[in-house]
Design a protein around this motif. Structure first.
Motif, short mmCIF file in Angstrom:
data_model
loop_
_atom_site.label_atom_id
_atom_site.label_comp_id
_atom_site.label_asym_id
_atom_site.label_seq_id
_atom_site.Cartn_x
_atom_site.Cartn_y
_atom_site.Cartn_z
N GLU A 121 13.69 33.61 74.76
CA GLU A 121 12.29 33.40 75.41
C GLU A 121 11.53 32.54 74.89
OE1 GLU A 121 11.43 37.33 74.35
OE2 GLU A 121 11.99 38.43 76.37
N GLU A 122 10.56 32.15 75.47
CA GLU A 122 9.50 31.13 74.92
C GLU A 122 8.91 31.71 73.84
OE1 GLU A 122 6.46 30.00 77.86
OE2 GLU A 122 8.06 29.48 79.28
N GLY A 123 8.68 30.82 72.88
CA GLY A 123 7.83 31.42 71.70
C GLY A 123 8.69 31.57 70.55
N GLN A 124 10.05 31.79 70.73
CA GLN A 124 10.90 32.16 69.75
C GLN A 124 11.28 30.74 68.67
OE1 GLN A 124 14.18 33.73 72.10
NE2 GLN A 124 13.74 35.81 71.32
N ARG A 125 11.26 31.10 67.37
CA ARG A 125 11.59 30.24 66.49
C ARG A 125 13.07 30.18 65.98
NH1 ARG A 125 7.25 28.76 63.10
NH2 ARG A 125 8.73 27.22 62.37
N PHE A 126 13.67 29.02 65.79
CA PHE A 126 15.08 28.96 65.28
C PHE A 126 15.19 27.85 64.23
CE2 PHE A 126 14.37 26.13 68.98
CZ PHE A 126 15.05 25.08 68.78
N VAL A 127 16.36 27.79 63.75
CA VAL A 127 16.80 27.16 62.73
C VAL A 127 18.29 26.32 63.41
CG1 VAL A 127 17.77 26.54 60.45
CG2 VAL A 127 15.81 28.14 60.83
N PHE A 128 18.40 25.04 63.16
CA PHE A 128 19.44 24.38 63.56
C PHE A 128 20.22 23.71 62.30
CE2 PHE A 128 16.35 21.49 64.75
CZ PHE A 128 16.73 20.30 64.21
N ARG A 129 21.52 23.67 62.19
CA ARG A 129 22.07 22.86 61.03
C ARG A 129 23.70 22.50 61.36
NH1 ARG A 129 25.52 24.82 56.79
NH2 ARG A 129 25.28 23.73 55.12
N GLU A 130 23.76 21.29 60.92
CA GLU A 130 25.27 20.80 61.04
C GLU A 130 25.54 19.58 60.03
OE1 GLU A 130 28.09 17.48 61.89
OE2 GLU A 130 25.61 17.13 62.22
N GLY A 131 26.43 20.40 59.07
CA GLY A 131 26.82 19.44 57.77
C GLY A 131 25.25 19.38 57.18
N ALA A 132 24.95 18.25 56.74
CA ALA A 132 23.72 18.28 55.72
C ALA A 132 22.48 17.88 56.51
CB ALA A 132 23.93 16.92 54.85
N SER A 133 22.56 18.16 57.86
CA SER A 133 21.58 17.83 58.83
C SER A 133 20.86 19.33 58.97
CB SER A 133 21.83 17.64 60.29
OG SER A 133 22.44 16.30 59.96
N LYS A 134 19.42 19.47 58.94
CA LYS A 134 19.14 20.70 59.28
C LYS A 134 17.51 20.62 60.06
CE LYS A 134 16.93 22.20 54.98
NZ LYS A 134 17.34 21.24 54.04
N GLY A 135 17.08 21.52 60.53
CA GLY A 135 15.53 21.40 61.21
C GLY A 135 15.10 22.68 61.56
N VAL A 136 14.13 22.89 62.33
CA VAL A 136 13.69 24.12 62.81
C VAL A 136 13.08 23.76 64.29
CG1 VAL A 136 12.99 25.01 60.60
CG2 VAL A 136 11.32 23.65 61.78
N GLY A 137 12.80 24.71 65.19
CA GLY A 137 12.53 24.42 66.62
C GLY A 137 11.61 25.76 66.86
N THR A 138 10.96 25.53 68.01
CA THR A 138 10.30 26.55 68.97
C THR A 138 10.72 26.35 70.47
OG1 THR A 138 8.30 26.49 67.19
CG2 THR A 138 8.02 27.48 69.61
N VAL A 139 11.10 27.56 71.17
CA VAL A 139 11.47 27.45 72.21
C VAL A 139 10.03 27.18 73.11
CG1 VAL A 139 12.57 28.68 74.36
CG2 VAL A 139 13.38 28.99 71.95
N THR A 140 10.14 26.21 74.02
CA THR A 140 8.96 26.07 74.77
C THR A 140 9.11 26.53 76.02
OG1 THR A 140 9.67 23.67 75.18
CG2 THR A 140 8.06 24.01 73.32
N SER A 141 10.51 26.31 76.80
CA SER A 141 10.65 26.76 78.19
C SER A 141 11.99 27.27 78.15
CB SER A 141 10.21 26.05 79.21
OG SER A 141 10.86 24.68 79.26
N VAL A 142 12.40 28.07 79.24
CA VAL A 142 13.89 28.35 79.52
C VAL A 142 14.28 28.01 80.79
CG1 VAL A 142 13.87 30.33 77.67
CG2 VAL A 142 13.11 30.81 80.26
N SER A 143 15.54 27.77 81.12
CA SER A 143 16.08 27.43 82.50
C SER A 143 16.97 28.38 82.72
CB SER A 143 16.72 26.02 82.37
OG SER A 143 15.70 24.93 81.75
N ASP A 144 16.94 28.81 84.09
CA ASP A 144 17.90 29.90 84.62
C ASP A 144 19.43 28.94 84.60
OD1 ASP A 144 16.09 31.69 84.98
OD2 ASP A 144 15.66 30.89 87.01
#
Length: 541
Positions: free
Chosen positions: A518-541
């Motif tokens: 859903e829009e507004g949900q926060r998330f964390v992404f990670r791959e190896g030494a990489s990492k970051g954070v994000g916020t859902v702005t819109s969803v697609s069917d």
């Protein structure tokens, strides 16, 4: 029977007496025992048993009138518990605990042999945990061997550690974790507060003691204890992102100081805007100068992350409670051996307000599932919004094809205490009717039966890259941690690439299956030494 049967033996020895608090029953059925006025009669009988036992009765189920072990099939025992729960509610009581045992095979309707179940249900006077009772959830983080589990173990028991992690054993749940002294999955602890102060758990391994805290405390504090070892960082992220925490508790050992893992955990805690307390642990192992040095290192890390450190020994507990979360991070000096600083944490957890209560219809993302004999599939997680009650009809999904399935709430437990309902911000286990445990997966969600969910494989997001060795290009595939979802996904940045420190737009597409996003949900992404954070702005069917 495979488990301690002392309660069953005691109940059978006491026997079913006129005017006593023990009731023998082979089975209950909806068609027979809830029809033609029988519900009122049986509820009155239950009320009489509870009053005879000074507020507590025991129903011995799956036995004959004279106490013989008849056993009933699992599905019959489940229906029996459903009916007993309704009778208890009608009588102004609640089921506080249930224990089950397997017995020799019984005959089903076709005459075939199958395993039977007997059980003892403890029924107590009064409604279960009230919807407005105070409950906060605290997630721990920190490098391996920096004392997370030991500190929590001393908090919930009030016992000092022996210097070798003795109280840690109250939190580690797997034999190999206890043997190695390393947590490998999320574990949980609980204590509470009443008008006289903290309510400890003498032995957290006893589920009836945890349940008693939930039942009797004015405020309940649940701990989600995460994993400090680097290979299990994804499990730590799952605990910090997926459990709807109110506060974070980061541990930094005074003898070791901040490490790479410490920096990783600080990044996740602060990037997700979780109000956090830093506990400098193991102060008994070093002198005051070393403690002060480590505290200064922590202060530098926090300032570099745009936060204001607040050492509690200089500014006081009131300042910490008033200012935490407003870019302010309190720092507390602690030792589980000498118990230094644990009174400060008690005061904080006893007074800090709840932060994650959310309005809206019921929603719970599932973190884990398990099977309970005689009950069936149980889905565990933190209620994100709304309330849920025993008997509610819900939707479970999405399944890999995107579908949702209708299920019924058989019962609800919170730290082994059965409750009639649960609201936003509570860690609960919900027993589900209409689905097998094998079909329930982490990342699924429970919703009201009238919801119209639209799971998606792709969504748009604004992300911030916290760390990356080069740049993020189209086709970058990290693991995305959103609620309890942990799934590989493909990034397609709008502007072609993202560099460390950049904030930008990207599409995110799950590789294998759809989820409810859903829009507004926060998330964390990670791959190896990489990492970051994000916020859902819109969803697609």
């Amino acid at each position: 029977m495979g488990r301690d049967r002392a309660r069953l033996v005691r109940a059978l020895d006491r026997g079913e007496e006129e005017g006593g608090s023990v009731e023998f029953k082979e089975r209950f059925s909806r068609d027979v025992h809830l029809a033609d006025g029988r519900m009122e009669s049986l509820a009155a009988q239950l009320r009489h048993r509870v009053l005879s036992g000074d507020g507590e009765a025991e129903y011995v189920l799956g036995v004959t009138d004279d106490g013989g072990l008849a056993g009933v099939p699992p599905e019959t025992f489940s229906e029996t518990m459903d009916v007993l729960s309704l009778l208890a509610e009608e009588a102004g009581a609640h089921i506080a605990d249930v224990q089950t045992w397997s017995v020799d095979s019984v005959r089903d309707g076709d005459g075939d042999a199958e395993e039977g179940i007997v059980g003892v249900a403890v029924v107590r006077d009064g409604a279960s945990l009230a919807p407005d009772d105070d409950h906060i959830i605290v997630g721990t983080a920190g490098h391996v061997d920096h004392g997370k589990s030991t500190l929590v173990g001393s908090l919930v028991t009030g016992d000092s550690d022996d210097g070798d992690g003795d109280t840690r054993g109250f939190l580690d749940v797997q034999p190999h974790e206890v043997e190695r002294g390393l947590s490998a999955d999320l574990s949980y602890g609980v204590y509470g507060f009443d008008e006289d102060g903290p309510m400890r758990v003498r032995n957290p391994h006893r589920k009836d003691e945890r349940a008693a805290v939930v039942e009797n405390a004015d405020r309940v504090v649940s701990f989600v204890d995460t994993v400090g070892h680097e290979p299990w960082l994804s499990t730590t992220i799952r605990g910090l992102v997926g459990q709807k925490l109110d506060y974070g508790l980061l541990t930094v050992a005074a003898d070791d100081g901040p490490t790479k893992t410490t920096r990783e955990h600080i990044g996740v805690l602060l990037a997700t805007d979780l109000p956090t307390i830093v506990a400098v642990t193991k102060t008994d192992l070093v002198d005051d100068d070393r403690v002060a040095e480590v505290e200064r290192e922590v202060e530098r890390l926090l300032r570099n992350a745009g936060r204001t450190p607040l050492p509690v020994d200089r500014h006081g507990v009131d300042a910490a409670i008033d200012e935490i979360g407003d870019n302010v991070v309190p720092i507390v000096r602690t030792s589980a051996v000498t118990m230094e600083g644990l009174d400060v944490l008690d005061e904080c957890f006893g007074r800090l307000p709840k932060t994650t209560a959310a309005s809206g219809p019921f929603r719970m993302y599932i973190d884990r599932s398990y099977e309970v004999t005689g009950v069936g599939a149980v889905a565990s997680g933190t209620v994100k919004s709304g309330t849920v009650e025993a008997g509610d009809e819900l939707l479970l999904g999405p399944f890999p094809n995107g579908d949702f399935r209708e299920v019924e709430v058989r019962s609800i437990e919170m730290h082994y205490h059965r409750v009639d309902q649960a609201q936003a911000g509570r860690i609960v286990g919900i027993a589900l009717k209409g689905v097998s445990e094998a079909a329930v997966e982490r990342g699924m969600v429970l919703l009201p039966a009238d919801a119209k969910p639209s799971p998606v494989k792709e969504f748009e997001a604004e992300v911030m890259v916290l760390n990356h060795p080069t740049r993020i290009d189209a086709g970058y595939e990290p693991v995305v941690h959103l609620e309890t979802i942990g799934e590989a996904a493909r990034f397609e940045p709008t502007n072609g690439q993202l560099l460390p420190g950049d904030t930008g737009e990207t599409s995110v597409r799950f590789k294998f299956r759809p989820y409810l996003v859903e829009e507004g949900q926060r998330f964390v992404f990670r791959e190896g030494a990489s990492k970051g954070v994000g916020t859902v702005t819109s969803v697609s069917d």
